[in-house]
Every structure is written in C-alpha cells, then in structure tokens.
Design a protein around this motif. Structure first.
Motif, short mmCIF file in Angstrom:
data_model
loop_
_atom_site.label_atom_id
_atom_site.label_comp_id
_atom_site.label_asym_id
_atom_site.label_seq_id
_atom_site.Cartn_x
_atom_site.Cartn_y
_atom_site.Cartn_z
N ALA A 1 0.92 -1.14 -0.05
CA ALA A 1 -0.24 0.10 -0.11
C ALA A 1 0.82 1.48 -0.07
CB ALA A 1 -1.05 -0.08 1.11
N ALA A 2 2.08 1.13 0.86
CA ALA A 2 2.96 2.45 0.57
C ALA A 2 3.38 2.60 -0.68
CB ALA A 2 4.00 2.19 1.82
N SER A 3 3.93 1.49 -1.33
CA SER A 3 4.50 1.69 -2.75
C SER A 3 3.48 2.14 -3.63
CB SER A 3 5.01 0.30 -2.85
OG SER A 3 3.90 -0.44 -3.35
N LYS A 4 2.19 1.84 -3.55
CA LYS A 4 1.16 2.28 -4.69
C LYS A 4 0.42 3.51 -4.20
CE LYS A 4 1.25 -1.38 -7.16
NZ LYS A 4 1.65 -1.32 -8.43
N ALA A 5 0.44 3.95 -3.09
CA ALA A 5 0.10 5.15 -2.67
C ALA A 5 1.06 6.15 -3.10
CB ALA A 5 -0.03 5.52 -1.17
N GLY A 6 2.69 5.69 -3.06
CA GLY A 6 3.80 6.41 -3.52
C GLY A 6 3.61 6.61 -5.10
N VAL A 7 3.08 5.73 -5.88
CA VAL A 7 2.89 6.04 -7.34
C VAL A 7 1.96 6.96 -7.46
CG1 VAL A 7 1.97 4.78 -9.44
CG2 VAL A 7 3.61 3.53 -7.90
N MET A 8 1.04 7.23 -6.86
CA MET A 8 -0.10 8.42 -6.88
C MET A 8 0.75 9.36 -6.38
SD MET A 8 -3.70 6.61 -5.70
CE MET A 8 -3.15 5.48 -4.34
N GLY A 9 1.50 9.73 -5.54
CA GLY A 9 2.13 10.82 -5.33
C GLY A 9 3.25 11.35 -6.18
N MET A 10 4.01 10.21 -7.00
CA MET A 10 4.77 10.41 -7.87
C MET A 10 4.07 11.13 -9.14
SD MET A 10 7.01 7.65 -10.00
CE MET A 10 5.25 7.13 -10.82
N VAL A 11 2.90 10.64 -9.45
CA VAL A 11 2.07 10.79 -10.76
C VAL A 11 1.86 12.31 -10.70
CG1 VAL A 11 0.13 10.78 -11.78
CG2 VAL A 11 1.53 8.86 -11.39
N GLU A 12 1.18 12.69 -9.46
CA GLU A 12 0.92 14.15 -9.12
C GLU A 12 2.21 15.09 -9.26
OE1 GLU A 12 -1.01 14.14 -5.50
OE2 GLU A 12 -2.90 12.93 -6.05
N ALA A 13 3.19 14.57 -8.67
CA ALA A 13 4.26 15.55 -8.61
C ALA A 13 4.90 15.74 -10.02
CB ALA A 13 5.30 15.01 -7.35
N SER A 14 4.83 14.62 -10.68
CA SER A 14 5.68 14.71 -11.93
C SER A 14 4.85 15.11 -13.16
CB SER A 14 6.00 13.30 -12.31
OG SER A 14 6.82 12.70 -11.59
N ALA A 15 3.48 15.55 -13.05
CA ALA A 15 2.70 15.82 -14.26
C ALA A 15 3.42 17.22 -14.93
CB ALA A 15 1.48 16.13 -13.73
N SER A 16 3.66 18.04 -13.98
CA SER A 16 4.18 19.35 -14.74
C SER A 16 5.63 18.99 -15.50
CB SER A 16 4.33 20.79 -13.80
OG SER A 16 5.36 20.15 -12.85
N ASP A 17 6.42 18.24 -14.97
CA ASP A 17 7.80 17.86 -15.66
C ASP A 17 7.46 17.23 -17.05
OD1 ASP A 17 9.04 18.91 -13.67
OD2 ASP A 17 9.46 16.84 -12.55
N PHE A 18 6.65 16.51 -17.13
CA PHE A 18 6.26 15.65 -18.36
C PHE A 18 5.47 16.69 -19.45
CE2 PHE A 18 7.12 11.96 -16.06
CZ PHE A 18 8.01 11.16 -16.95
N ALA A 19 4.49 17.73 -18.67
CA ALA A 19 3.74 18.44 -19.60
C ALA A 19 4.60 19.60 -20.20
CB ALA A 19 2.73 19.25 -18.66
N GLU A 20 5.80 19.77 -19.62
CA GLU A 20 6.76 20.97 -20.20
C GLU A 20 7.33 20.20 -21.35
OE1 GLU A 20 9.70 21.81 -17.24
OE2 GLU A 20 8.29 22.91 -15.89
N LEU A 21 7.55 18.80 -21.59
CA LEU A 21 7.84 18.27 -22.79
C LEU A 21 6.65 17.83 -23.60
CD1 LEU A 21 10.80 16.05 -21.25
CD2 LEU A 21 10.89 18.11 -22.65
N GLY A 22 5.49 18.14 -23.42
CA GLY A 22 4.33 18.08 -24.39
C GLY A 22 3.70 16.54 -24.02
N GLY A 23 4.17 16.08 -22.91
CA GLY A 23 3.80 14.73 -22.62
C GLY A 23 2.89 14.91 -21.40
N GLY A 24 2.77 13.56 -20.62
CA GLY A 24 1.81 13.63 -19.35
C GLY A 24 2.07 12.26 -18.58
N ILE A 25 1.58 12.12 -17.37
CA ILE A 25 1.67 11.01 -16.47
C ILE A 25 0.53 10.80 -15.92
CG2 ILE A 25 2.79 12.24 -15.01
CD1 ILE A 25 4.34 9.74 -14.19
N ASN A 26 -0.12 9.83 -15.75
CA ASN A 26 -1.23 9.33 -14.86
C ASN A 26 -0.92 7.98 -14.27
OD1 ASN A 26 -3.55 11.58 -15.66
ND2 ASN A 26 -2.43 10.99 -17.75
N ALA A 27 -1.90 7.49 -13.65
CA ALA A 27 -1.99 6.27 -12.99
C ALA A 27 -3.43 5.61 -13.23
CB ALA A 27 -1.64 6.34 -11.42
N VAL A 28 -3.36 4.28 -13.08
CA VAL A 28 -4.53 3.44 -12.93
C VAL A 28 -4.71 2.68 -11.58
CG1 VAL A 28 -5.76 1.53 -14.00
CG2 VAL A 28 -4.86 3.47 -15.50
#
Length: 445
Positions: free
Chosen positions: A351-378
C-alpha cells in the motif's frame, strides 16, 4: 477468469430460480469490441449547462440518436447530464428529478455521465457546495444502477469546454465498453491539449509503447490491448519470465526485452532498445510489481525493501532517465492500486508503494507536460487474475457478491482499456490523475 456463478444465474432454468429466490445476479458487462455500437441505444442529454449543446452535437457526429427530452417507449443507451452551470445546491434538483425517470429506461450496460466543474477553494461556498454535491449525487446513483450500467463524471476545469479534445475522448471512453469496470469515478480535464485520432478503434496507431511486467496477467493484457489499438510493443520482464515474455511479444508482433526494472540503468536500456528496434518511444506503462504480504508486526526488511524497490523506486529512476533524455510527447501510465487508497490488511509495504505511485504521478505531471507529454495512474481494485484464482473459491465468491454496484470482479482487459485511453494523444488534457478501475468496490475518493 471464469465466474461460474455469474454464468449459472444468468442462463437457463437457474436464472428464474435465482430471480425467485432473490439471489444476486451479476450482469455480463458490455466490453469493447471493434465495430460494435458505441452505446446500446439512443442518448438522452439533460441540463442547460454550456456543455449540453456541444455534447449533443458530438454525439450526433458519432452517428448516435440524441434526445433532449426523454423519448417514450425507448430504452436509453446512455444519459449525459450537463451540470456545468450550477451555482447553488438548489440548482441540482430539476435535472436530478428528470434523471430519475430516465434511469428507469436505461438499457443493460447503459451509461450515466455528468459534466461539471470541480469545486475550488476560492469558489463561493454555495458554488463549491453545488459542485461537490454533483460528486455525491453521481457516486450514489452509480450504486443504484443495475444490469451492468455504470455512472461516471467528467470534470472540466476553468476555460476548458466540453468540445476540448480530452473532454470528447473522455466522453467516448466512458460511453464505450472500454470503461466496463470503471464506475463512480471522475476524470478531470485540465487543459485543451490533445487531438482526436483518425480512427477511434486504433487511437495508438504507429505509437511505440513499452510495457513492463508484460509476461503474464495484467501486463500481458495491456500489451495485447495497446497492440490492438495500433501500438508497436516492447514487452519487458525479468529474465526468469523469458519464455512467457517471448510468447506475449510474438503474439503482439513486438519485441521482448529481458530486464530487471530495479537496475540503475533500466530506463536507459529501455530507451535504447525502443529507439534501436522501433525508432522511437511514445508510451511507457509501468506495470511491473510484486507483493510480499505480511502483517507489519511480522514484516522483515527484505519483504519491505523489495516491494518498494520494484513498485515505486524503479519507476522514479526510469522516469528521471526519460525526462533527462528529453523525450517529447512521452506519455506515462503507472499501475497504482486501491490498496494505496483505502489500505489493506497485511499490505503495509504494498500500500505504501502504490500510494507512492499516486504521489509521484501528481508531482511529475508538470515535468512531463513541459515536454508535451503527461503522466497518469490507474488503480485497479479486485481483478480476476492467476493470483486471485489461488484464493479459495468461497472467499472469491463472497468478495464478488459484496461488490456494491457490479457484483463481480474486473478482468485484466478492463485495466488495459483504461491504460490505453490515458496513453492516447486524445487524453493529453488529462495529467497527474489516478483513475480507479474497481467497479466502485471501494469506499473513499
């Protein structure tokens, strides 16, 4: 995996017996098949919000029968509710009371979809109350629907209209059989980015997609669905799974890369392979993951560290490598879990690892957006896999019947369909989000 109970109570004489006894009868869900109708009947558009007319026009462009008032004597394939103009909780009433009778006319595996605006801290209290009220209304209605029908919502941020590419793509995804096990969820469209595919049945045409943990289960299903949608696949898994990995890669006419994703250079090796063998890298699906379950009181260091190393630390390193390489337009989809949202006994490490995935996705979104991409989780819920097949039959049966809405577990293909949608260019306006694929089996946001 086959659900014998579901088949039994929905066919032959046993169907009538189950009906008379009041036994739960999980419906057979409508899943996507190329060439099949988008929805099983006409679509009713309710509400006077600004999204109502653009949505109706889009539905007509897709060749659907569209009504603005409930047709008499016709089963509805879907109801779309334009709630984006609400400013007070009292504004919910008229459309909600129109929606009630319409739901009675909903066909099996029909859809209810709301379009609204997300509540913001700076909103007037009445506006915020109305907007959050829609979320409670929709999630509760989704639990009332039967026959495999689902209810979901699209949240349009300020300045984003219902005709934005990702709003249109989200609408199509939620209407279609691709969203069979997505229920009671909201997709937030944050920008006008994105573009519609030339062929909605092959939205990933000519894309190069890497899928980790692809040798079996959900990973193999992801590889198959992305390939079906037009992508060229790089299937990645550990050397020990080499035989199964080759089978999957051959099946989807892709290439296999035997690789432990916890290697420090895993991201560079993936990028190198994709560029050399396919000429590019457009999509990465971080699916590789392990469980080492134990109560925390009995947890040892090896169990804890191995789960975190595979499930989240490897993704962080690979993403850094992709960002450093400046891969324009790269779209990442990571596998989280409902365990990371609600917790699960004996899974503190997981659960810690998977909650961590969601935190990573939120925090990384702007970095990938700057390159015209994106990041999400399922975030999958109870999915029928080889692993769940090892759970005692009685336990699995009870777990399915306790699902409040759909009364069944999902399939690996349900997770794969959500990933394929988020990986597409059409979904470029959706970034930093986590979409649950859980049949509304989880309490919590």
């Amino acid at each position: 995996m086959t659900n014998q109970y579901q088949k039994l109570v929905n066919t032959g004489p046993a169907r009538e017996v189950a009906k008379r006894l009041g036994l739960p009868r999980p419906a057979e869900l409508r899943r996507f098949s190329p060439g099949e109708p988008l929805v099983p009947g006409p679509v009713l558009v309710l509400g006077s919000g600004a999204s109502a007319d653009p949505v109706a026009e889009q539905l007509l462009a897709w060749g659907l029968d569209v009504y603005r008032h409930q047709p008499q004597g016709r089963r509805l394939g879907a109801v779309v509710v334009a709630y984006d103009d609400v400013a007070h909780p009292g504004d919910l009433a008229d459309v909600a009371l129109e929606l009630g009778p319409a739901v009675r006319q909903l066909a099996p595996s029909g859809r209810v979809i709301t379009l609204s605006r997300p509540a913001r801290v700076r909103d007037e209290p009445a506006v915020a109350a109305a907007r959050r009220g829609i979320e409670g209304l929709l999630r509760s209605l989704a639990r009332e629907l039967r026959g495999g029908a689902t209810g979901n919502g699209i949240l349009l941020t300020d300045g984003v209209g219902a005709d934005a590419p990702s709003a249109v793509a989200a609408l199509r995804f939620l209407l279609s059989g691709r969203s069979a096990y997505v229920d009671g969820q909201f997709l937030t469209v944050g920008t006008d980015a994105g573009k519609a595919p030339e062929d909605w049945d092959r939205p990933l045409a000519e894309k190069v997609a890497v899928v980790t943990g692809a040798a079996r289960g959900i990973g193999a299903a992801i590889a198959r669905v992305l390939s079906r949608d037009g992508a060229r696949i790089v299937a990645v898994d550990v050397p020990a799974a080499g035989g199964a990995l080759s089978s999957v890669a051959n099946e989807v006419r892709g290439t296999a890369l035997q690789l432990d994703v916890t290697r420090a250079d895993a991201g560079h090796l993936i990028l190198e392979h994709a560029l050399e063998r396919h000429g590019g890298l457009d999509i990465v699906v971080h699916n590789a993951g392990i469980t080492r379950d134990k109560l925390l009181a009995n947890m040892d260091e090896a169990r804890w560290k191995s789960v975190l190393a595979v499930n989240i630390e490897s993704q962080l390193r690979m993403n850094e490598a992709f960002l450093d390489a400046g891969r324009d337009g790269l779209r990442i989809v990571s596998l989280a879990s409902t365990s990371g949202i609600a917790g699960n006994r004996g899974q503190t490490n997981y659960a810690a690892s998977k909650a961590g995935v969601m935190g990573m996705v939120e925090a990384s979104a702007s970095d990938f957006a700057e390159l015209g991409g994106g990041i999400n989780a399922v975030a999958p819920g109870f999915i029928e896999t080889e692993m769940t097949a090892k759970v005692p039959v009685a336990t699995r049966a009870v777990a399915r019947l306790l699902m409040p809405s759909l009364m069944q577990g999902g399939l690996p293909v349900d997770v794969a369909e959500a990933i394929a949608f988020l990986a597409s260019d059409a979904a470029a306006g959706i970034n930093g989000e986590t979409l649950r694929v859980c049949g509304q089996s989880l309490i919590g946001r």
